[in-house]
Design a protein around this motif. Structure first.
Motif, PDB file in Angstrom:
ATOM      1  N   GLN A 147      43.897  28.546  43.278  1.00 22.12           N
ATOM      2  CA  GLN A 147      42.493  28.838  43.537  1.00 22.12           C
ATOM      3  C   GLN A 147      42.266  30.341  43.643  1.00 22.12           C
ATOM      4  O   GLN A 147      41.331  30.894  43.059  1.00 22.12           O
ATOM      5  N   ALA A 150      42.521  31.986  40.232  1.00 20.37           N
ATOM      6  CA  ALA A 150      41.325  31.702  39.433  1.00 20.37           C
ATOM      7  C   ALA A 150      40.144  32.545  39.908  1.00 20.37           C
ATOM      8  O   ALA A 150      39.383  33.075  39.100  1.00 20.37           O
ATOM      9  N   ASP A 151      39.994  32.679  41.227  1.00 22.94           N
ATOM     10  CA  ASP A 151      38.897  33.498  41.764  1.00 22.94           C
ATOM     11  C   ASP A 151      39.065  34.954  41.367  1.00 22.94           C
ATOM     12  O   ASP A 151      38.106  35.628  41.016  1.00 22.94           O
ATOM     13  N   THR A 152      40.295  35.457  41.401  1.00 25.14           N
ATOM     14  CA  THR A 152      40.565  36.842  41.029  1.00 25.14           C
ATOM     15  C   THR A 152      40.270  37.064  39.551  1.00 25.14           C
ATOM     16  O   THR A 152      39.651  38.053  39.172  1.00 25.14           O
ATOM     17  N   ALA A 153      40.684  36.115  38.711  1.00 22.71           N
ATOM     18  CA  ALA A 153      40.429  36.243  37.265  1.00 22.71           C
ATOM     19  C   ALA A 153      38.938  36.205  36.969  1.00 22.71           C
ATOM     20  O   ALA A 153      38.456  36.933  36.101  1.00 22.71           O
ATOM     21  N   ARG A 154      38.209  35.383  37.712  1.00 24.39           N
ATOM     22  CA  ARG A 154      36.772  35.259  37.481  1.00 24.39           C
ATOM     23  C   ARG A 154      36.024  36.526  37.874  1.00 24.39           C
ATOM     24  O   ARG A 154      35.056  36.909  37.258  1.00 24.39           O
ATOM     25  N   THR A 155      36.482  37.216  38.912  1.00 24.53           N
ATOM     26  CA  THR A 155      35.794  38.417  39.384  1.00 24.53           C
ATOM     27  C   THR A 155      36.290  39.686  38.717  1.00 24.53           C
ATOM     28  O   THR A 155      35.730  40.748  38.928  1.00 24.53           O
ATOM     29  N   SER A 156      37.371  39.614  37.964  1.00 25.13           N
ATOM     30  CA  SER A 156      37.923  40.818  37.304  1.00 25.13           C
ATOM     31  C   SER A 156      37.237  41.099  35.996  1.00 25.13           C
ATOM     32  O   SER A 156      36.663  40.340  35.341  1.00 25.13           O
TER      33      SER A 156
END
Length: 156
Positions: A147, A150-156
């Motif tokens: 999770q 995924a959150d880091t990839a979405r905000t990068s």
């Protein structure tokens, strides 16, 4: 800088070394009042992270706490348990940051201790690796790490 507070009950926190993973450790508050326990957490994190400059969480005040139990995966599916929404707190300091899995305060002591250890990638005895608590903690930490990634990839 003020002196650190001395609490009757130590902060239940683990951190991995080095920091920088998808999950860097876990915090297990003693009560449901996170705001009441946050000052002690910040005091403890001051040494490894430096002065705390930001804290973000991935849940709202109205969201229910995730279920942390030792039941088998099949039983959890029947209860509609969702491993994808664990509570993660990102604490940013001037020197470093840490992604903490927040363990619900009502988690059993055996499971809570195992999640603390697994989240910080601490060693666990071979005998304990066969326990239901280890299996559940491993599943929960892996879900939180996925999770977080995924959150880091979405905000990068």
């Amino acid at each position: 800088m003020r002196a650190p507070r001395r609490t009757a009950s130590p902060v239940r926190l683990t951190l991995s070394t080095p920091l920088g993973g998808d999950i860097d450790g876990a915090w297990w508050p003693r009560t449901g009042s996170l705001a009441g326990e946050l000052p002690e957490l910040i005091d403890v994190l001051h040494t490894p992270l430096g002065e705390i400059v930001d804290i973000t969480i991935n849940w709202s005040a109205t969201s229910g706490a995730p279920l942390m139990v030792t039941q088998s995966s099949a039983a959890l599916l029947k209860m509609r348990w969702n491993d994808s929404r664990q509570r993660i707190m990102v604490v940013v300091g001037k020197l470093a940051s840490a992604r903490l899995l927040v363990i619900p305060h009502m988690t059993t002591p055996q499971l809570g201790m195992m999640v603390l250890r697994r989240a910080a990638d601490m060693s666990v005895s071979v005998a304990d690796q066969d326990s239901a608590e280890y299996q559940a903690a491993d599943r929960l930490v892996k879900a939180a790490a996925a999770q977080s990634a995924a959150d880091t990839a979405r905000t990068s």
